[in-house]
Design a protein around this motif. Structure first.
Motif, short mmCIF file in Angstrom:
data_model
loop_
_atom_site.label_atom_id
_atom_site.label_comp_id
_atom_site.label_asym_id
_atom_site.label_seq_id
_atom_site.Cartn_x
_atom_site.Cartn_y
_atom_site.Cartn_z
N ALA A 121 3.67 3.21 -18.05
CA ALA A 121 4.21 4.31 -18.86
C ALA A 121 5.59 3.98 -19.43
N LEU A 122 6.41 3.31 -18.63
CA LEU A 122 7.78 3.02 -19.04
C LEU A 122 7.95 1.62 -19.60
N GLN A 123 6.82 0.88 -19.69
CA GLN A 123 6.83 -0.49 -20.24
C GLN A 123 7.91 -1.36 -19.57
N LEU A 124 7.85 -1.37 -18.22
CA LEU A 124 8.84 -2.11 -17.44
C LEU A 124 8.50 -3.59 -17.31
N ASN A 125 7.25 -3.94 -17.59
CA ASN A 125 6.80 -5.34 -17.54
C ASN A 125 7.12 -6.00 -16.20
N MET A 126 6.86 -5.27 -15.12
CA MET A 126 7.14 -5.80 -13.79
C MET A 126 6.10 -6.83 -13.39
N SER A 127 6.53 -7.85 -12.66
CA SER A 127 5.62 -8.84 -12.11
C SER A 127 4.86 -8.24 -10.93
N GLU A 128 3.80 -8.92 -10.48
CA GLU A 128 3.07 -8.45 -9.30
C GLU A 128 3.99 -8.38 -8.09
N LYS A 129 4.87 -9.35 -7.98
CA LYS A 129 5.83 -9.36 -6.86
C LYS A 129 6.70 -8.12 -6.89
N ASP A 130 7.23 -7.77 -8.07
CA ASP A 130 8.10 -6.61 -8.17
C ASP A 130 7.33 -5.30 -8.02
N LEU A 131 6.09 -5.27 -8.50
CA LEU A 131 5.24 -4.10 -8.26
C LEU A 131 5.00 -3.91 -6.76
N SER A 132 4.78 -5.02 -6.06
CA SER A 132 4.57 -4.97 -4.62
C SER A 132 5.81 -4.43 -3.91
N ARG A 133 6.98 -4.89 -4.35
CA ARG A 133 8.24 -4.39 -3.77
C ARG A 133 8.40 -2.90 -4.00
N LEU A 134 8.09 -2.45 -5.22
CA LEU A 134 8.23 -1.03 -5.53
C LEU A 134 7.23 -0.19 -4.74
#
Length: 327
Positions: A121-134
């Motif tokens: 939704a916010l077009q943050l372009n997070m990596s899988e690693k950063d998605l996992s952290r979040l």
């Protein structure tokens, strides 16, 4: 302007358990854990951000959530706002595709899907690693639901270093399945969070758990590499029992297991003696999960149905699919 994102994430089951937090606020675990992601159970979540909203609203399975879960979601959304430098609130629509009788916690798939939907939704372009952290900040086990197949959550030592990563099983997941035996789908008397902290603080067996879990992780990864089902099953069964033993060593002691849990374990032993390898594991509750090769799945199901009804026995494949964005 309103912005939306929608994502699907599947539930995972820990084969090597996460039990105890080193940091309650950041959800940093005391030990690494390892899981497998299931095809049958998942959450779909749509998030819409708008400057017109005056609060975060969560609609779960068609009904607005207003209890402590809503407060937890709001705290999670504050993390998203902090990361994205937005002040907008969100309208969150979430559906859990988990059989209501499954007695299966959906927090892993729920927060993984929510993190991915916010990222979209916010077009943050997070990596899988950063998605996992979040996702970890909502529910520790959600860190592993970013991935399909086998995944390991590395405990790390701070917010940056505690995240999960995929384990390449070279397609071996396709040969495996998991059978759930639902004994009780009611709320637990001792929550996972309370059980973890009480055990860590008081159990005379807890240090033994910490001293051996890294070797369990190494053994499971070796079994996956060599596609050695017996070795995999032996280690995960011992690890699950060891986790539950730490609870019995607490002061005062407690257990999540009931008579029917032990009955399922006995059926698993009988299946193995009959030449059909299968292995059990239990999380913070009485329900039993059984890992089995697909070729032997029906035999094990039939054995279980001699003691349990059809609604209590649910089988699922393992999925390769991690986070999915739904357009």
């Amino acid at each position: 302007m309103n912005t939306s994102g929608k994502a699907r994430a599947h539930t995972n089951i820990a084969l090597i358990k996460y039990w105890g937090k080193a940091d309650e606020a950041l959800i940093i675990p005391m030990n690494n854990s390892l899981s497998v992601t299931l095809d049958k159970f998942y959450t779909e979540t749509k998030v819409t951000f708008s400057p017109e909203y005056t609060k975060d609203t969560l609609i779960l399975n068609g009904e607005e959530v207003k209890d402590d879960q809503a407060k937890k979601i709001h705290r999670f959304m504050d993390l998203v706002r902090e990361r994205s430098h937005t002040s907008q609130y969100a309208y969150i629509e979430s559906v859990n595709y988990v059989p209501t009788a499954a007695g299966l916690a959906s927090s892993a798939s729920a927060y993984a899907a929510l993190a991915a939907a916010c990222n979209e939704a916010l077009q943050l372009n997070m990596s899988e690693k950063d998605l996992s952290r979040l996702a970890r900040r909502g529910s520790g086990s959600a860190s592993r639901s970013i991935y399909g197949g086998f995944a390991e959550w590395e405990k790390g030592y701070d917010d940056e270093t505690s995240y999960a990563k995929s384990i390449d099983a070279q397609g071996w997941e396709d040969d495996l399945a998991m059978i759930f035996v639902v004994i009780n789908n009611q709320s637990k008397k001792v929550s996972s969070r309370s059980g973890m902290s009480h055990t860590r603080e008081t159990s005379r067996f807890y240090q033994y758990w910490l001293d051996h879990v890294d070797q369990d992780i190494a053994d499971v990864k070796q079994a996956i590499e060599h596609k050695d089902f017996k070795h995999l099953g032996t280690v995960i069964e011992e690890n699950g029992l060891c986790m539950h033993a730490t609870n019995l060593g607490s002061q005062p002691p407690f257990t999540y297991l009931v008579a029917e849990s032990y009955e399922v374990m006995d059926i698993v032993h009988q299946c193995r003696e009959a030449g059909y390898p299968c292995y059990f594991t239990m999380d913070a509750g009485p329900n039993v999960k059984i890992l089995v090769e697909k070729k032997n799945q029906q035999y094990v199901i039939d054995a279980l149905l001699e003691s349990f009804n059809k609604e209590q026995v649910i089988a699922s494949d393992i999925t390769h699919t991690g986070i999915e964005i739904i357009k």
